[in-house]
Every structure is written in C-alpha cells, then in structure tokens.
Motif scaffolding. Structure first.
Motif, PDB file in Angstrom:
ATOM      1  N   ILE A 124     -62.555 -85.600   4.881  1.00  0.00           N
ATOM      2  CA  ILE A 124     -61.627 -86.325   4.577  1.00  0.00           C
ATOM      3  C   ILE A 124     -62.861 -87.097   3.381  1.00  0.00           C
ATOM      4  O   ILE A 124     -61.988 -88.794   2.917  1.00  0.00           O
ATOM      5  N   GLY A 125     -63.701 -87.029   2.413  1.00  0.00           N
ATOM      6  CA  GLY A 125     -64.675 -87.786   1.888  1.00  0.00           C
ATOM      7  C   GLY A 125     -65.173 -88.951   2.275  1.00  0.00           C
ATOM      8  O   GLY A 125     -65.424 -90.086   1.713  1.00  0.00           O
ATOM      9  N   MET A 126     -65.526 -89.211   3.853  1.00  0.00           N
ATOM     10  CA  MET A 126     -66.234 -90.251   4.336  1.00  0.00           C
ATOM     11  C   MET A 126     -67.646 -90.586   3.471  1.00  0.00           C
ATOM     12  O   MET A 126     -68.182 -89.495   2.588  1.00  0.00           O
ATOM     13  N   VAL A 127     -68.123 -91.708   3.284  1.00  0.00           N
ATOM     14  CA  VAL A 127     -69.570 -92.190   2.554  1.00  0.00           C
ATOM     15  C   VAL A 127     -70.666 -92.582   3.916  1.00  0.00           C
ATOM     16  O   VAL A 127     -70.029 -93.671   4.388  1.00  0.00           O
ATOM     17  N   ASP A 128     -71.442 -92.937   2.635  1.00  0.00           N
ATOM     18  CA  ASP A 128     -72.019 -93.909   3.774  1.00  0.00           C
ATOM     19  C   ASP A 128     -72.641 -94.890   3.505  1.00  0.00           C
ATOM     20  O   ASP A 128     -71.800 -95.620   3.079  1.00  0.00           O
ATOM     21  N   ARG A 129     -72.193 -95.744   5.232  1.00  0.00           N
ATOM     22  CA  ARG A 129     -72.340 -96.849   5.387  1.00  0.00           C
ATOM     23  C   ARG A 129     -73.362 -97.811   5.026  1.00  0.00           C
ATOM     24  O   ARG A 129     -75.161 -96.906   5.265  1.00  0.00           O
ATOM     25  N   ASP A 140     -79.609 -93.162   9.644  1.00  0.00           N
ATOM     26  CA  ASP A 140     -78.509 -93.972   9.691  1.00  0.00           C
ATOM     27  C   ASP A 140     -77.194 -93.589   9.129  1.00  0.00           C
ATOM     28  O   ASP A 140     -75.857 -93.633   9.525  1.00  0.00           O
ATOM     29  N   PRO A 141     -76.755 -93.781   7.536  1.00  0.00           N
ATOM     30  CA  PRO A 141     -75.549 -94.016   6.646  1.00  0.00           C
ATOM     31  C   PRO A 141     -75.462 -92.660   6.992  1.00  0.00           C
ATOM     32  O   PRO A 141     -73.669 -93.335   6.776  1.00  0.00           O
ATOM     33  N   GLU A 142     -75.375 -91.440   7.381  1.00  0.00           N
ATOM     34  CA  GLU A 142     -74.175 -90.675   7.132  1.00  0.00           C
ATOM     35  C   GLU A 142     -74.027 -90.385   8.324  1.00  0.00           C
ATOM     36  O   GLU A 142     -72.971 -89.167   8.807  1.00  0.00           O
ATOM     37  N   ARG A 143     -74.467 -90.839  10.040  1.00  0.00           N
ATOM     38  CA  ARG A 143     -73.923 -90.253  10.852  1.00  0.00           C
ATOM     39  C   ARG A 143     -73.275 -91.660  11.219  1.00  0.00           C
ATOM     40  O   ARG A 143     -72.781 -91.542  13.051  1.00  0.00           O
ATOM     41  N   THR A 144     -72.825 -92.481  10.987  1.00  0.00           N
ATOM     42  CA  THR A 144     -71.600 -93.486  11.517  1.00  0.00           C
ATOM     43  C   THR A 144     -70.504 -93.043  12.249  1.00  0.00           C
ATOM     44  O   THR A 144     -69.624 -91.910  11.687  1.00  0.00           O
ATOM     45  N   PRO A 145     -69.913 -94.070  12.306  1.00  0.00           N
ATOM     46  CA  PRO A 145     -68.951 -92.753  13.979  1.00  0.00           C
ATOM     47  C   PRO A 145     -67.869 -92.122  12.609  1.00  0.00           C
ATOM     48  O   PRO A 145     -67.402 -92.647  11.614  1.00  0.00           O
ATOM     49  N   PHE A 146     -66.873 -91.242  12.946  1.00  0.00           N
ATOM     50  CA  PHE A 146     -66.022 -90.252  12.443  1.00  0.00           C
ATOM     51  C   PHE A 146     -64.592 -91.583  12.692  1.00  0.00           C
ATOM     52  O   PHE A 146     -64.040 -92.003  13.465  1.00  0.00           O
ATOM     53  N   GLN A 147     -63.728 -91.538  11.178  1.00  0.00           N
ATOM     54  CA  GLN A 147     -63.100 -92.850  10.990  1.00  0.00           C
ATOM     55  C   GLN A 147     -61.657 -91.432  11.439  1.00  0.00           C
ATOM     56  O   GLN A 147     -60.892 -90.805  10.287  1.00  0.00           O
ATOM     57  N   TRP A 148     -61.049 -91.903  12.405  1.00  0.00           N
ATOM     58  CA  TRP A 148     -59.880 -91.348  12.815  1.00  0.00           C
ATOM     59  C   TRP A 148     -58.344 -91.459  12.157  1.00  0.00           C
ATOM     60  O   TRP A 148     -57.228 -90.747  11.955  1.00  0.00           O
ATOM     61  N   ASP A 158     -69.422 -57.962  12.433  1.00  0.00           N
ATOM     62  CA  ASP A 158     -69.174 -58.972  11.022  1.00  0.00           C
ATOM     63  C   ASP A 158     -68.210 -60.117  10.804  1.00  0.00           C
ATOM     64  O   ASP A 158     -68.044 -60.712  10.021  1.00  0.00           O
ATOM     65  N   TRP A 159     -68.306 -60.408  12.106  1.00  0.00           N
ATOM     66  CA  TRP A 159     -66.795 -61.357  12.227  1.00  0.00           C
ATOM     67  C   TRP A 159     -67.046 -63.033  11.653  1.00  0.00           C
ATOM     68  O   TRP A 159     -66.883 -63.870  11.233  1.00  0.00           O
ATOM     69  N   TYR A 160     -68.811 -62.746  11.277  1.00  0.00           N
ATOM     70  CA  TYR A 160     -68.938 -64.303  10.637  1.00  0.00           C
ATOM     71  C   TYR A 160     -68.973 -64.410   8.947  1.00  0.00           C
ATOM     72  O   TYR A 160     -69.183 -65.016   8.252  1.00  0.00           O
ATOM     73  N   LYS A 161     -68.602 -63.726   7.987  1.00  0.00           N
ATOM     74  CA  LYS A 161     -69.114 -63.467   6.674  1.00  0.00           C
ATOM     75  C   LYS A 161     -68.148 -64.220   5.820  1.00  0.00           C
ATOM     76  O   LYS A 161     -68.412 -63.847   5.008  1.00  0.00           O
ATOM     77  N   ASN A 162     -67.227 -64.023   6.084  1.00  0.00           N
ATOM     78  CA  ASN A 162     -66.580 -64.911   5.428  1.00  0.00           C
ATOM     79  C   ASN A 162     -66.020 -66.530   6.348  1.00  0.00           C
ATOM     80  O   ASN A 162     -64.642 -66.841   5.660  1.00  0.00           O
ATOM     81  N   SER A 163     -66.725 -67.256   7.023  1.00  0.00           N
ATOM     82  CA  SER A 163     -66.398 -68.106   7.752  1.00  0.00           C
ATOM     83  C   SER A 163     -66.722 -69.264   7.696  1.00  0.00           C
ATOM     84  O   SER A 163     -67.436 -70.051   6.412  1.00  0.00           O
ATOM     85  N   LEU A 164     -65.971 -70.038   8.491  1.00  0.00           N
ATOM     86  CA  LEU A 164     -66.000 -71.494   7.561  1.00  0.00           C
ATOM     87  C   LEU A 164     -66.537 -72.395   8.610  1.00  0.00           C
ATOM     88  O   LEU A 164     -66.315 -72.137   9.904  1.00  0.00           O
ATOM     89  N   VAL A 165     -68.316 -72.946   8.406  1.00  0.00           N
ATOM     90  CA  VAL A 165     -68.732 -73.658  10.145  1.00  0.00           C
ATOM     91  C   VAL A 165     -68.170 -74.864   9.891  1.00  0.00           C
ATOM     92  O   VAL A 165     -68.816 -75.540   8.560  1.00  0.00           O
ATOM     93  N   TYR A 166     -68.392 -76.112  11.047  1.00  0.00           N
ATOM     94  CA  TYR A 166     -67.541 -77.616  10.701  1.00  0.00           C
ATOM     95  C   TYR A 166     -68.937 -77.917  12.090  1.00  0.00           C
ATOM     96  O   TYR A 166     -68.980 -77.458  12.503  1.00  0.00           O
ATOM     97  N   GLN A 167     -69.747 -78.743  11.246  1.00  0.00           N
ATOM     98  CA  GLN A 167     -70.276 -79.641  12.287  1.00  0.00           C
ATOM     99  C   GLN A 167     -70.097 -80.862  12.578  1.00  0.00           C
ATOM    100  O   GLN A 167     -69.772 -81.232  11.927  1.00  0.00           O
ATOM    101  N   ILE A 168     -70.585 -81.143  14.459  1.00  0.00           N
ATOM    102  CA  ILE A 168     -70.215 -82.119  14.529  1.00  0.00           C
ATOM    103  C   ILE A 168     -71.338 -82.511  15.396  1.00  0.00           C
ATOM    104  O   ILE A 168     -72.600 -81.766  16.056  1.00  0.00           O
ATOM    105  N   TYR A 169     -71.418 -83.487  14.304  1.00  0.00           N
ATOM    106  CA  TYR A 169     -72.528 -85.019  15.343  1.00  0.00           C
ATOM    107  C   TYR A 169     -71.926 -85.213  17.140  1.00  0.00           C
ATOM    108  O   TYR A 169     -70.985 -85.876  16.390  1.00  0.00           O
ATOM    109  N   PRO A 170     -72.407 -84.623  18.091  1.00  0.00           N
ATOM    110  CA  PRO A 170     -71.154 -85.745  18.902  1.00  0.00           C
ATOM    111  C   PRO A 170     -71.708 -86.746  19.130  1.00  0.00           C
ATOM    112  O   PRO A 170     -70.801 -87.261  19.670  1.00  0.00           O
ATOM    113  N   ARG A 171     -72.971 -87.463  18.481  1.00  0.00           N
ATOM    114  CA  ARG A 171     -72.739 -89.092  19.171  1.00  0.00           C
ATOM    115  C   ARG A 171     -71.858 -89.662  18.402  1.00  0.00           C
ATOM    116  O   ARG A 171     -71.050 -90.806  18.714  1.00  0.00           O
ATOM    117  N   SER A 172     -71.258 -88.948  17.030  1.00  0.00           N
ATOM    118  CA  SER A 172     -70.513 -90.501  16.455  1.00  0.00           C
ATOM    119  C   SER A 172     -68.784 -89.637  16.246  1.00  0.00           C
ATOM    120  O   SER A 172     -68.380 -89.657  15.445  1.00  0.00           O
TER     121      SER A 172
END
Length: 579
Positions: free
Chosen positions: A390-395, A421-429, A26-40
């Motif tokens: 963090i509310g990143m927006v499309d470029r 491409d607009p939603e795949r720009t590098p993560f803003q650290w 049952d571990w998944y039932k209330n989980s938060l999944v965070y997707q990483i697009y590794p290239r960015s």
C-alpha cells in the motif's frame, strides 16, 4: 466398497473447496514471497504487540494479494533485546506472540489458503539467556565450546583489554567480558547475542535439530539471517581499517571485515543444511532464502551451496531515486547473466524488508508502482515486505522514541543513520484507532500518523491504488509468459542516441508478449516507437499503469508514437492475455 466411494467423494469436495499445495521440486520458481514482521502485523489480544493469532486471522489478506509464500520474521522465545533476533529457545514461541498450538493453527490456515510458510532461522547467535550459554559460562560439556570464548589481553599497566579490535554491528567492541568464566565472548551484534561456534560439531547438530523440529511442524523453508557472519578467523587477527571518511572509531564501518564475514566455511554448512532439507522432503523443495550483504560474487556463490534465493538486494543497496534507466538495466542484466546454469536456479528480486527504509521512502511515492512492475515482470522469485503493497512510508523518530538497539547504541547524533524503527511501524489496516492494528491505548511502536488516508481498506476500493496495481500484476505473474518467457531489457534509442530515461523490459512466450516501459524522467513526457525499438508488430493493450499515465486499462496503444508522462510506467500485453 462404500467406504471407498465415501473417501473419494470427500477428497473431491476438499479438492474443489481449498487451494491445493502440490508437492513439487519446482514450486518456488515463479513465486511471490510476502514477508511479515509479526510484532507489527496485527495484534489480536490488545497488548499493543502483533502476534500469531493476528497473522492467522489476516492470512486472507496475503492470499488476496496473490502471494505463494509467507515468510514470518522471528517468533521464537526471546528476551527481545533485539526484538526476537536474540533467541533463548529455538524450538518454542515467544509468549508475546502465542504458543506452539497457535502456530499449528497458523500452519493449518495457511494450508487451507494454499500458502506455504517459511520461518526465520537465526544461526549466528543465541540470546545470552539461552540455557546453552549459561552452561557454556560454567564450562559444562559439551556446551563449553558452543560459543566463541577468548582470553583477555593486558596492556603494560595490566589493564584488561578485548582479544582483538573486532567491532559489533551495533557499535563498540564485539567482545564482552564474563566474570564467571573469566573470558571474553564474541557478539557481532548486541552484547545479549553471543555468537555460536560452528567449528564445534555438537553445535552444528543442535542447529540441524532446530531445522527438523520446524519442518516436522509443516514449515516449507527458512530465511537464514546474517548467514555470512557465521564463521570468524580462527587466528583472531585484527581487522584492517576501512578508511571511510567521517566514521567514528567505535562504528562498525570503521573496519574492513575480512576476518568476521564471508569466510568459505559458511558455504559448507549451508550445503549440509540443503542436504538435510532434501532428505527430509524428497521431491518437494524446501525453500532457503539467504541474507548476506556482501560483494556480488560472494552472494552468487550461495546458489551453488544450496540457497534457493540468495537475496538480491540491488533495489536496496545499488539503486535509488537518482538511478537512471542505464543503472537499472546494468543491475538487472548483471544478475540475470550470473545466475548459474541449471534448471533449479532462478533469479530473485527483493523490494524491501524490516532492516531497510521502505521502498516508498527510498524511491519516492511516485516510483512505488514502477518497482512493483519490475519485481513481478522480471523472471523468478519476488519478495515484498508487509506494508509496501500500500506504499507505507517510514515514520520519523526522535532519539527518545527510538527502541532499536542499533539506533540506541549509535547515540543522539547518529541514531537516525542506524535505527530500523522507521520501517517497522504497525501495519495500517484502516482509518480506525491505531490503524486497526490494535485495540490497545498504545502500541509497541507508534503508528504512522498518515494512516488516516493510507491504509489497506481505503486502497482496496479506489480505482487507482498501489494495492490494486500490485494485485493485478501478481495475476499477470501467474501467466506462462512470465513463468517461462524469454527476457529482453532495452534502452530507448532516439535517432541512434541512447537515452538515460527510458527502459523497456520484454517477456515473450509462444504468442504472448508482455512489455514494461518505464519513464525515469521526473519532468519530461516521452514518446517512443515501440514497434521499431522492441521489434513488435502485434497490437498491444494497456494491462496496468502507474498514477498519472492517462492510460486506461485495455486501451489499444499506438505502437509508433506511444507516449508516457514523467515518472510513469506502464505494462502492455498482447490482447490474448487479457481476461
């Protein structure tokens, strides 16, 4: 005896120092999944491309948000014609991203932080550079039937033609001629992504071996890419026209895809994968997330075939910044009312992903927190895409800058409709060079220029920020009232007239109550009687609210005349939930 005491002491120390991943169905039932697009996500070696070591070094960020699961988009060996979704080796790491040893270190770090790792599984196609495809071209058994091959048609002038009218998702014919085999092969995506043949038993066993390979390396599940494309009509009939106005004849949307999507055999294969995963890890559910942009009833069927999370794309496909409270309530209720009966089935809410415009661009920056509140307060699994916290927006991109094959193939007049491409720009650290993503002089995609003021580091230390609101909400998500509570959605009724502008969501469990109120009006403050409307008599305090609310955390609210500014949402709780 001494050795036993030492072993017990070590186990106690480890249990106290590290988050514990408990094996559970049952571990998944209330989980938060965070997707990483590794290239960015994060470049660790200065080549301008994100990699595994960059992910490993920054998994603390994922843990600090409160995510239970990290879903890593495709990282396998690939010529990168579709940036990793054209796989040349399903059981190795693309050299730009690292090595299998780097992957082992990532798994180890994730376990230390109590985060489960799931990977993309891309079953519909391989790269045309996969060894299977080369052997299939030369008709070497059993690989000769691993792909979809068909003879050419010929017109009255003996001009060679594709077998039928099927179109690629990336534009143009879905058939590519091969001069060695003297046949066409099917590619529902890029020409460099030949479709695999699931009517072949040997191919099915090969793909099961891929799943086992990664589970043996510590993977806790898979997100199955484009699952509803896996089977095609075995009579290879032409597809009918869609009759959508203004769509060019070589555009995927020109046809109604009744023979290349959503065939019933797909569900049978998924059942076999579910059984394989259950047998591999009895008592500990392996997560299956299925991606299918399809009719509602077809998506729901994936539950019954073994999907833990048949992606609910309502926030992407059905709702937008013009949607009303009525629209949101209808969509939420529809999903909740159709989740199958059974304790193993839970709802899910997908906020964004690497194939769709960012949530802040789809709904507007003012609505980001509203969506955070909905996907965390509603019951079940929440899925967010890196950068949305963090509310990143499309470029915006020019055609000359565009790299996504879907955009490039659409041409200069229509590329902006198709490019991802607009939603795949590098993560803003941070506000450093390249937003802290890379030390390279250039990055694979340009960094959005707004990184100077929109980045993780800046938001962590602000009194109000998207990041801080989301992390606060995920703390609340872990409470029993969200995990086990009842759900009620309600439209506000003022003098017996239902308004389109105000939505209430109520969760109740034992003595705990959580209330989410959303004002969908962009111009009007609303005043509501929470007590009468939602049948609440207990005092409520502000847990969190979006920007512009003029509400302070822990503030006691007036139930009979609760006011909420335009475009603002707020989460209220009974005082016994506040730390």
């Amino acid at each position: 005896m001494i050795r036993s005491y030492i072993l017990i002491a070590v186990l106690i120390i480890l249990a106290d120092s590290n988050p514990v991943q408990v094996a559970s169905k049952d571990w998944y039932k209330n989980s938060l999944v965070y997707q990483i697009y590794p290239r960015s996500f994060k470049d660790s070696n200065g080549d301008g491309i994100g990699d595994l070591n960059g992910i490993t070094k920054n998994l603390v960020h994922v843990a600090e948000i409160g995510a239970d699961v990290v879903w890593i988009s495709t990282i396998f060996s690939s010529p990168q014609k579709d940036f990793g979704y054209d796989i040349s080796n399903f059981t190795n790491i693309n050299e730009e991203y690292g090595t299998l040893e780097d992957f082992n270190k990532l798994i180890e770090k994730a376990r230390f932080l109590g985060i489960k790792v799931i990977l993309d599984f891309v079953p519909n196609h391989s790269s045309d550079q996969h060894k299977w495809f080369n052997q299939s071209i030369h008709r070497i058994k059993p690989y000769d039937e691993y792909y979809i091959w068909r003879d050419a048609k010929y017109d009255e002038h003996q001009n060679r033609l594709p077998p039928n009218n099927w179109l690629s998702n990336f534009g143009g014919s879905a058939w590519q001629w091969n001069d060695i085999r003297k046949q066409y092969y099917l590619h529902q995506f890029a020409a460099g992504q030949p479709d695999l043949n699931y009517r072949n038993d040997e191919l099915q066993e090969e793909m099961k071996n891929v799943l086992v390979f990664w589970m043996d390396r510590g993977v806790e599940g898979f997100r199955i890419d484009a699952i509803n494309h896996m089977y095609e009509d075995d009579q290879f009939r032409d597809e009918p026209l869609s009759n959508i106005p203004g769509v060019p004849s070589d555009d995927y949307d020109f046809l109604n895809h009744i023979y290349t999507k959503n065939l019933p055999e797909t569900y049978k294969v998924l059942e076999s994968w579910r059984k394989l995963m259950d047998d591999q890890s009895p008592g500990n559910t392996k997560m299956i997330l299925t991606e299918a942009y399809a009719d509602f009833d077809l998506i729901i069927k994936y539950y019954l075939s073994g999907s833990t999370v048949p992606f609910n794309f309502m926030f992407i496909s059905d709702l937008n910044n013009k949607s009303t409270a009525v629209d949101f309530k209808r969509s939420i209720d529809r999903w909740m009312n159709n989740v199958p009966n059974g304790t193993e089935y839970v709802a899910n809410w997908v906020l964004g992903n690497h194939d769709n415009h960012r949530v802040a661009s789809r709904f507007g920056e003012k609505r980001v927190d509203q969506l955070f509140m909905l996907v965390t307060i509603l019951p079940g699994v929440s899925v967010i895409y890196n950068g949305d916290e963090i509310g990143m927006v499309d470029r915006e991109f020019t055609y000359e800058e565009t790299k996504d094959p879907a955009g490039c193939n659409a041409g200069p007049e229509r590329y902006w409709l198709k490019s991802r491409d607009p939603e795949r720009t590098p993560f803003q650290w941070n506000d450093g060079p390249n937003a802290g993503f890379s030390t390279s002089s250039s990055t694979w995609l340009p960094v959005n220029e707004n990184y100077i003021h929109l980045n993780v580091e800046a938001q962590k230390y602000k009194a109000y920020s998207h990041y801080n609101i989301l992390t606060r909400l995920i703390e609340l998500k872990k409470k029993s009232v969200i995990e086990y509570g009842t759900l009620e959605t309600a439209l506000y009724c003022s003098k017996c007239s239902v308004t389109e502008n105000v939505l209430g969501v109520v969760r109740r469990h034992r003595s705990y109550i959580v209330v989410l109120i959303v004002n969908f009006s962009d111009t009007e403050m609303i005043v509501v009687d929470i007590g009468m409307w939602l049948n609440i008599s207990e005092p409520l305090r502000v847990y969190t609210s979006s920007k512009g609310s003029n509400l302070s955390p822990r503030q006691i609210v007036e139930l009979r005349s609760f006011s909420l500014s335009a475009s603002v949402s707020a989460v209220l709780t009974t005082p016994n939930l506040l730390n």
